[in-house]
Every structure is written in structure tokens, then in C-alpha cells.
Scaffold this motif. Structure first.
Motif, PDB file in Angstrom:
ATOM      1  N   ALA A 284      -3.958  -3.653  -6.538  1.00 11.78           N
ATOM      2  CA  ALA A 284      -2.887  -4.608  -6.746  1.00 11.78           C
ATOM      3  C   ALA A 284      -2.928  -5.718  -5.694  1.00 11.78           C
ATOM      4  O   ALA A 284      -3.796  -5.751  -4.817  1.00 11.78           O
ATOM      5  CB  ALA A 284      -1.535  -3.886  -6.708  1.00 11.78           C
ATOM      6  N   VAL A 285      -1.961  -6.632  -5.788  1.00  9.41           N
ATOM      7  CA  VAL A 285      -1.852  -7.756  -4.869  1.00  9.41           C
ATOM      8  C   VAL A 285      -0.503  -7.686  -4.160  1.00  9.41           C
ATOM      9  O   VAL A 285       0.545  -7.609  -4.809  1.00  9.41           O
ATOM     10  CB  VAL A 285      -1.968  -9.098  -5.609  1.00  9.41           C
ATOM     11  N   SER A 286      -0.529  -7.687  -2.838  1.00  8.12           N
ATOM     12  CA  SER A 286       0.699  -7.780  -2.046  1.00  8.12           C
ATOM     13  C   SER A 286       0.310  -8.191  -0.635  1.00  8.12           C
ATOM     14  O   SER A 286      -0.878  -8.410  -0.342  1.00  8.12           O
ATOM     15  CB  SER A 286       1.455  -6.443  -2.030  1.00  8.12           C
ATOM     16  N   GLY A 287       1.302  -8.281   0.236  1.00 13.61           N
ATOM     17  CA  GLY A 287       1.035  -8.743   1.587  1.00 13.61           C
ATOM     18  C   GLY A 287       0.137  -7.838   2.390  1.00 13.61           C
ATOM     19  O   GLY A 287      -0.479  -8.280   3.365  1.00 13.61           O
ATOM     20  N   ASN A 288       0.043  -6.567   2.020  1.00 15.26           N
ATOM     21  CA  ASN A 288      -0.812  -5.657   2.784  1.00 15.26           C
ATOM     22  C   ASN A 288      -2.095  -5.294   2.038  1.00 15.26           C
ATOM     23  O   ASN A 288      -2.749  -4.305   2.354  1.00 15.26           O
ATOM     24  CB  ASN A 288      -0.042  -4.382   3.153  1.00 15.26           C
ATOM     25  N   ALA A 289      -2.462  -6.114   1.041  1.00 16.33           N
ATOM     26  CA  ALA A 289      -3.714  -5.874   0.320  1.00 16.33           C
ATOM     27  C   ALA A 289      -4.907  -6.085   1.256  1.00 16.33           C
ATOM     28  O   ALA A 289      -4.866  -6.926   2.165  1.00 16.33           O
ATOM     29  CB  ALA A 289      -3.824  -6.818  -0.869  1.00 16.33           C
ATOM     30  N   PHE A 290      -5.964  -5.321   1.022  1.00 16.60           N
ATOM     31  CA  PHE A 290      -7.179  -5.560   1.811  1.00 16.60           C
ATOM     32  C   PHE A 290      -7.773  -6.911   1.427  1.00 16.60           C
ATOM     33  O   PHE A 290      -7.562  -7.404   0.312  1.00 16.60           O
ATOM     34  CB  PHE A 290      -8.162  -4.399   1.689  1.00 16.60           C
ATOM     35  N   ARG A 291      -8.485  -7.548   2.350  1.00 13.89           N
ATOM     36  CA  ARG A 291      -8.851  -8.950   2.234  1.00 13.89           C
ATOM     37  C   ARG A 291     -10.370  -9.154   2.193  1.00 13.89           C
ATOM     38  O   ARG A 291     -11.120  -8.360   2.766  1.00 13.89           O
ATOM     39  CB  ARG A 291      -8.301  -9.724   3.436  1.00 13.89           C
ATOM     40  N   PRO A 292     -10.808 -10.246   1.559  1.00 16.39           N
ATOM     41  CA  PRO A 292     -12.204 -10.647   1.731  1.00 16.39           C
ATOM     42  C   PRO A 292     -12.500 -10.891   3.206  1.00 16.39           C
ATOM     43  O   PRO A 292     -11.696 -11.502   3.920  1.00 16.39           O
ATOM     44  CB  PRO A 292     -12.293 -11.953   0.929  1.00 16.39           C
TER      45      PRO A 292
END
Length: 461
Positions: A284-292
Motif C-alpha cells: 500500500a501507500v502511506s507515510g511509512n511506506a518503503f521508498r525507492p
């Protein structure tokens, strides 16, 4: 649903299977009235033709089904299931000069033709039933059909009703039905248990990620099945476009398929020790999602640079594979709806697989041909390993360039299997885009029947 053959003492209408090549000879053995009826209706044994022969009281005395030519049967699996779908009701028995494999395919196809997904619309309808043909293992075919229907139901269920918790429930229900043990590690406990990549991929969702670990059997060879359970894949911060997101309820197709295969194994009482591992997450997408650009450390200590958050399946599988490799099985199978590159290579109908074990590959390929569950071996081409080595970390989850995407994904997973002697990875689609006999449009199992058929030979070598 649980497809079943009709009770053996049920009165049944004979279904005569007639090939194009043998039609004229067979027609010559019929009486004049029957010949006239057949010719008046244009039946000539063509593939998929069906003709009801009336009794004197105008009830159905027999049914003719055209089996076409060899090229027709090569092009269309489960051709006899087309007749079952058209007959709709009644009880029937097969009559014709079929080999053992052909008879088994016809009977299984008949069972699978009864499948429909009715959770949200309509009601299940009793279709045409078949008496189990003599010479086949009816209970085994029923177990195979039930496992396949479980897989289809799980894939067809939308993510609103099939998240990580619901996938866990499906696994628990299967375990309870067969007396299997099950343990689930959930949420932040994944970090304490050293499953960092499963946690990283699933932490952005309000539906907690988890690792499902099911064990069954106390004797025989040890087999581990690992299935990708991404219950919905938005792509994460590398968000998929809408057109690519539409079918992402099926991104847990690997998990659904290994549960269906496990059902076949346990229902038939196959003598082996079975372990099923499913990393179940929602990307999913949220503020604590893992990032590129993030670098994650996997369970086995390898570091992984994230160059695309939409290449998440290999991350959750890596932790599960590393766990499985700590207690090496005699055979480990990984199944995942992993790459679009596999679909470009072989389309939706073939299940590509990777293994360094030539004997295993041959046994799987032969079984796939025998049971009409088509597989295709792909190369674990070692020179491509440089593509998954970014320099800043041990591994790259999404190599740039776009070349050999399915192969590089398989090479990535292979880095997490070091001590297990026999390993195969399947990059499946899990979806039938066009309705076909015994295979309606929607979720579908791929390679499970072939693996199940190959197990005795594989585990004896």
C-alpha cells in the motif's frame, strides 16, 4: 465448492466420444434410423460437437460428443468439458476408445466444468454429473478438482474480502480440515522474528503483514511450498497506473496455488512431510511506506537496494525462502505471480519455471504434458547475475534496462536458497483471460496439477 462424481449406482446416459477420423467407421455400425438422425443433424465428430440421440419416448437415449482430430485436441484442453457445459443437467457415463490419460483428462475436465464463482452474484447450479469412469482413481481426481476450485475461489475474491487476515483464515481452515499445525507471525512481531522485508513491504497498510507457516505429516520426504501472498499490489510509492492495478487482487495467486496444491496432497494422504510458507501482505501507500533508494537487510543478511517498490513480491519471498532454507527440505517449490516479463515471454497459458536440476525439470515437464497442465522451463542464466548486483548493496530488486525481467527475478530468489538440494521457482499468471472448457474467465491454478503428478517420481530420485 467440492466437485464430485455421481454415485456409482445412479442411472446414467451414455456419452459416446467420436473422433473425426473414426466417425465413418463408427457410423457404419449404427442402425439406419440412428444414421439418418446423425446425418440430418450434421454431426461428423468435429471438435466440440454434441448431439442427443432420442429414445422412442423422445427422452435422451445417448449423447454423441465430437472429439475432432488430433490437432484439435492439441489446441484445446479439456475438450470433453465443453459437452458437460452444454448438457447442463442429468447424469452421464463416458463411452469411447480413450487412453488412460485421455480418460482421466476427460473426467477431471467434467468435474472442473461445474466450477462457478457465485459469492457476489447468482447461485451455484447443479450441472451435468458424471459417473466415475472405470479404471480411474475417482477420489484422487475429486481431490485435484477440489484443490483447483479452492485456488480459483481465493484468486477470484477481491482484495476487500481477501486481505492478509482473510488469507490466513483460508490457510487455518485448510489446516484444521486436515489436522495440520499452523503458526502465524504478524505485524511488528515480524521484526522480532527477523522477517524484515516482509514487514517493510506490508507496513504501509492498515492490514497487518504476516508470515503463515503450516506443517502437516510426520513421515516420508520433506516438501516445502512457498507462495507469494500479496493480497493487493498498488505498486507502493512507484504507483501502478490504473490499468495495471485492475487485476492486482490476483497478486496472491502464488499463495492460492500452493494452498490448492497442499489441499491435493493432504486430501489424498500423500506420504510426505509438508510445509507451506506464505508471506501475506498488502503493498500500500502511506507515510511509512518503503521508498525507492532504501536499502533493506533480508533475513539471511543480504542487503537489497530498492529501485522500484513495485518489485515487492521477490522481497517478501526472499525472507520466506531464507527461513525455509534454514531447515532444508528434499524439495522446495516457490510459486508467485511475479513478473510481467514472464507473460510477454510465454503468455497467460504456460507456467514458466526455473531450476538448475535437470532431472527435476524433466519430471515436471513430463508431468505437465501428461496431465495437460503446461509448463515451460526457463534458463537461470548466471551471466545475468551482474544485473542484480548494484554495487551499493548485495542485490538490486529492480534492475534497470528492462531485459530478462523474469530471469533476473528468478536469479534474485535463488540467492536465498543455498542449502536446499532441489529447488524450482514458478513465475505464474494465475488468471485465465478468456473462457475455455473447464477454465472459465478468472482465477486459475497453474502448475499445481503437474507438480502433484510429478511428486512421486521426483521424491524417489
Amino acid at each position: 465448492m467440492t466437485p464430485k462424481f455421481a454415485p456409482p449406482d445412479t442411472r446414467a446416459i451414455p456419452v459416446r466420444i467420436v473422433t473425426s477420423a473414426g466417425f465413418d467407421t463408427w457410423l457404419g455400425t449404427q442402425d439406419e434410423v440412428v444414421r439418418d438422425w446423425i446425418q440430418a443433424n450434421g454431426f461428423d465428430g468435429g471438435a466440440g460437437q454434441i448431439l442427443r440421440l432420442p429414445a422412442p419416448d423422445m427422452s435422451v437415449a445417448r449423447v454423441l460428443v465430437g472429439w475432432g482430430a488430433a490437432k484439435d485436441r492439441a489446441r484445446t484442453r479439456f475438450l470433453i468439458a465443453k459437452a458437460a457445459e452444454q448438457l447442463k443437467s442429468g447424469t452421464y457415463t463416458l463411452d469411447g476408445d480413450l487412453t488412460a490419460n485421455e480418460l482421466e483428462e476427460a473426467a477431471l475436465g467434467w468435474l472442473l466444468s461445474a466450477y462457478s464463482f457465485t459469492r457476489y452474484k447468482g447461485e451455484a447450479v447443479d450441472g451435468a454429473q458424471l459417473k466415475a469412469p472405470k479404471g480411474i482413481d475417482a477420489s484422487r481426481l475429486e481431490a485435484i478438482a477440489a484443490g483447483e476450485c479452492l485456488t480459483r475461489d481465493l484468486i477470484n475474491t477481491p482484495a476487500s474480502d481477501m486481505g492478509p487476515a482473510e488469507l490466513e483464515t483460508a490457510a487455518r481452515n485448510l489446516a484444521q480440515a486436515h489436522g495440520a499445525a499452523i503458526h502465524v507471525t504478524e505485524g511488528d512481531d515480524l521484526l522480532d522474528a527477523n522477517f524484515p522485508m516482509i514487514h517493510a513491504v506490508g507496513r504501509a497498510s492498515n492490514r497487518a503483514p504476516r508470515l503463515i507457516d503450516m506443517n502437516w505429516g510426520t513421515e516420508g520426504p520433506h516438501v516445502t511450498l512457498v507462495g507469494k501472498g500479496v493480497c493487493f499490489d498498488t505498486g507502493g510509492l512507484n504507483l501502478k497506473p490504473g490499468a495495471s492495478m485492475g487485476l492486482m487482487k490476483k497478486d496472491m495467486g502464488g499463495a492460492a496455488t500452493v494452498l490448492g496444491l497442499a489441499s491435493m496432497i493432504m486430501t489424498t494422504g500423500t506420504r510426505l512431510r509438508l510445509r507451506v510458507l506464505i508471506p501475506a501482505v498488502e503493498n500500500a501507500v502511506s507515510g511509512n511506506a518503503f521508498r525507492p533508494g532504501d536499502i533493506l537487510t533480508a533475513r539471511n543478511g543480504l542487503t537489497v537496494e530498492i529501485n522500484n517498490t513495485d518489485a515487492e513480491g521477490r522481497l517478501v519471498l526472499a525472507d520466506a525462502l531464507a527461513l525455509a532454507d534454514e531447515a532444508p527440505a528434499d524439495l522446495m517449490i516457490c510459486m508467485a505471480t511475479l513478473t510481467g516479463a514472464a507473460r510477454v515471454a510465454v503468455g497467460p497459458d504456460l507456467a514458466p519455471f526455473y531450476t538448475d536440476d535437470d532431472a527435476l525439470a524433466m519430471a515436471l515437464a513430463q508431468a505437465g504434458k501428461r496431465v495437460r497442465d503446461p509448463l515451460w522451463r526457463m534458463p537461470l542464466h548466471r551471466p545475468y547475475e551482474t544485473m542484480i548486483e548494484p554495487g551499493i548493496a548485495d542485490l538490486d530488486n529492480a534492475p534497470s534496462g528492462g531485459f530478462a525481467g523474469s530471469i533476473t527475478a528468478a536469479l534474485f530468489l535463488d540467492r536465498f536458497v543455498k542449502d536446499t538440494p532441489r529447488f524450482a521457482h514458478f513465475d505464474i499468471f494465475g488468471w485465465n483471460p478468456t473462457a475455455a472448457p473447464a477454465r472459465p474467465k478468472g482465477g486459475v491454478g497453474m502448475a499445481a496439477r503437474a507438480i502433484f503428478d510429478a511428486l512421486p517420481k521426483v521424491l524417489d530420485t
